[in-house]
Design a protein around this motif. Structure first.
Motif, PDB file in Angstrom:
ATOM      1  N   UNK A 161       0.847  -1.194   0.000  1.00 26.39           N
ATOM      2  CA  UNK A 161       0.000   0.000   0.000  1.00 26.39           C
ATOM      3  C   UNK A 161       0.886   1.249   0.000  1.00 26.39           C
ATOM      4  N   UNK A 181      -3.372  -8.288  -2.520  1.00 23.60           N
ATOM      5  CA  UNK A 181      -4.647  -7.628  -2.822  1.00 23.60           C
ATOM      6  C   UNK A 181      -4.622  -6.108  -2.629  1.00 23.60           C
ATOM      7  N   UNK A 182      -3.583  -5.467  -3.099  1.00 25.86           N
ATOM      8  CA  UNK A 182      -3.434  -4.031  -2.841  1.00 25.86           C
ATOM      9  C   UNK A 182      -4.438  -3.203  -3.641  1.00 25.86           C
ATOM     10  N   UNK A 240      -7.413  -1.429  -2.099  1.00 27.76           N
ATOM     11  CA  UNK A 240      -7.240  -0.215  -1.290  1.00 27.76           C
ATOM     12  C   UNK A 240      -6.884   1.007  -2.115  1.00 27.76           C
TER      13      UNK A 240
END
Lengths: 505, 76
Positions: A227, A255-256, A259
């Motif tokens: 992130x 799974x960035x 965000x």
């Protein structure tokens, strides 16, 4: 033309633009040039022309000036990772007989532990030197574009360090070619992922010199905190990234995109190993207006020799092609009997052009094995590099990579010879024999071994003697290893067993 | 905490996780370690650590990782 001409032009054309940025530090082209001249003056006072100079440093904003300073001195740099195990650095020191090591303050302690009698300079010593234009000009005028610019050591199967020597002209040709092919310009901002001791530094460091663009050196720890990585890309307005495939993968695995999205990226180049189609499809769907390119090529042909432009509208299901050759190089496939192959026929990928390395450091035997006369050319001398990679064409003439002739693998963007790991494992007292295999699906190096060693003590030993990325993450102790008829360990059998082994664990 | 220590030691048998307190800042763990460790934590504790929590302060030490795991367990 040689690489020193690049920085001289840059300092004429855009002296006050920012060239490189690392965290809060920035250097303009004029500063880079000045520090390069200072470094060259210092270096030239210590070593003669045409000598190797080892550079051991973490990511540092002054590295480009050090490399250029070495080039101005008509010497060649040998970048060494701070993560390289001491015994391997020691082997490189004795092979190259280097008389000068340049290091940053963080790595000084590592250097002081080496068995080495030559000179040591810190980066500060170099950039704080005076400038002697006369010496620099004298050295510079002696540079031939075929002289080595750098030597990069890669994993070798025999225990002798394998150093790929690359000339000024190969790097100049490469940087100009990719800049033109992808229309890179002063408007671009590059986001560098790999360490500056890795082959890809030639893009991150030298593209700014001929385009006037800025290169952002991204600290390694950002890749553990994706992130923050994407936030940095956005804060610095990064437009272009050349990343190893595994860096693209980790962003998806963690799974960035849920965000944050990179807002300014318009070109993504991936390289180093085969990218999973699922990963490419995620990136493509998240960034529909970004162009994606696959890059292929070993260090021996100077970074990359083919590329493939991904079609954003297409879902890739099986393989992403490595595409077609860049201008000014030929890439083709030869069968075992040295004939050109038909579509879908598998053979060895071979490369011809100015991009070829000068060979392996003090290793004429290995050099002559891999750099040979092009068997298709019966008219004049034409050197060809045999990559050891297997590939085939499709009906459109696109190339596909499909494995290796030997036991080399690509792991997290690094080139690894499985035999190098086995050689170290076998040197452990309580090991009888060992065999390494690579689990492509899980990106995992697995070591099978027999003997009394516990997996924990063996891992600790391997951590001391191998770079971190080469340490097998799964160790499996067997009473004996399966053999072929000739008594050699049956690697393919062990690889097939992987699925069963996981089921048992 | 024992389960967490087992995950960490399994991923990196060479480290003493009782002592390390700059796992991310000093780049002791690389991105491959992080993927392995986060994947294992998610499956063993049956949680789903959000990428927004993958910050140096949450992963610099075993104690910090334990805190973040606790946070997820309590939210369930």
């Amino acid at each position: 033309m040689n690489i020193t001409n690049f920085i001289e032009k840059a300092v004429n054309n855009y002296p006050d633009r920012t060239a490189y940025e690392l965290n809060e530090e920035q250097l303009t082209f004029k500063q880079v040039y000045t520090y390069a001249l200072k470094s060259s003056t210092k270096i030239s006072s210590i070593v003669d022309e045409n000598n190797p100079i080892i550079v051991i440093s973490s990511k540092n904003i002054f590295i480009p000036s050090i490399y250029l300073g070495i080039a101005f001195s008509n010497c060649h740099y040998v970048p060494i990772s701070t993560e390289m195990p001491k015994n391997k650095i020691q082997d490189i020191l004795s092979l190259t007989q280097t008389k000068l090591i340049i290091t940053d303050s963080d790595s000084k302690q590592l250097v002081s532990q080496l068995n080495y009698n030559g000179k040591i300079l810190t980066i500060d010593d170099c950039i704080n030197s005076s400038i002697n234009i006369e010496t620099i000009n004298k050295r510079k005028n002696n540079i031939l574009d075929q002289n080595p610019l750098y030597v990069i050591f890669t994993s070798g199967s025999t225990g002798v360090p394998k150093g790929v020597i690359t000339s000024h002209s190969a790097v100049v040709d490469y940087v100009i070619t990719i800049t033109q092919t992808f229309k890179l310009s002063s408007k671009d901002i590059l986001g560098n992922q790999a360490p500056l001791d890795y082959i890809s530094h030639i893009r991150d460091i030298y593209i700014p010199l001929i385009t006037g663009c800025k290169s952002i050196f991204l600290p390694k720890h950002l890749f553990s905190t994706p992130k923050l990585l994407f936030e940095t890309l956005n804060n610095k307005k990064v437009t272009t990234i050349f990343w190893v495939s595994s860096a693209l993968s980790l962003c998806c695995q963690l799974n960035v995109f849920a965000e944050i999205k990179p807002l300014f990226l318009n070109k993504v180049f991936f390289t180093g190993s085969v990218l999973d189609c699922k990963i490419l499809n995620i990136w493509k769907n998240q960034l529909p207006n970004t162009q994606f390119f696959n890059h292929y090529g070993p260090t021996e042909i100077t970074a990359s020799c083919t590329y493939f432009k991904v079609e954003n509208a297409k879902e890739y299901i099986k393989d992403i092609p490595i595409g077609k050759a860049f201008n000014n190089r030929k890439v083709f496939i030869l069968s075992n009997d040295n004939k050109k192959t038909k579509p879908f026929e598998i053979g060895e990928i071979c490369v011809v052009g100015k991009c070829l390395a000068l060979g392996y450091y003090k290793n004429p035997q290995k050099t002559n094995e891999c750099f040979v006369q092009n068997p298709l050319n019966l008219v004049y001398n034409e050197l060809m590099y045999k990559t050891g990679d297997l590939g085939y064409y499709d009906n459109d003439g696109n190339l596909y990579f499909c494995g290796r002739k030997d036991n080399q693998i690509k792991h997290m963007g690094h080139r690894v010879e499985l035999e190098e790991i086995e050689r170290i494992a076998n040197s452990f007292e309580t090991i009888t024999e060992s065999c390494c295999v690579y689990d492509n699906e899980k990106s995992l190096i697995v070591l099978y071994y027999s003997g009394n060693a516990t997996t924990s003590e063996l891992t600790k030993y391997l951590r001391i003697h191998l770079a971190s990325f080469m340490v097998p993450r799964k160790l499996i102790n067997l009473p004996t290893l399966p053999k072929l008829f000739n008594g050699k360990i049956d690697r393919q059998n062990l690889k097939k067993e992987l699925g069963n082994i996981y089921a048992k664990i | 905490m024992d389960k967490l220590m087992a995950i960490l030691t399994d991923a990196r048998p060479d480290l003493d996780f009782k002592k390390e307190d700059k796992l991310i800042d000093d780049e002791v763990l690389d991105s491959f370690d992080i993927i392995t460790i986060v994947g294992e934590i998610n499956s063993v504790f049956d949680i789903n650590i959000n990428v927004g929590d993958l910050l140096p302060e949450n992963f610099n030490s075993a104690e910090a990782i334990w805190q973040i795991v606790q946070k997820y367990l309590q939210e369930q």
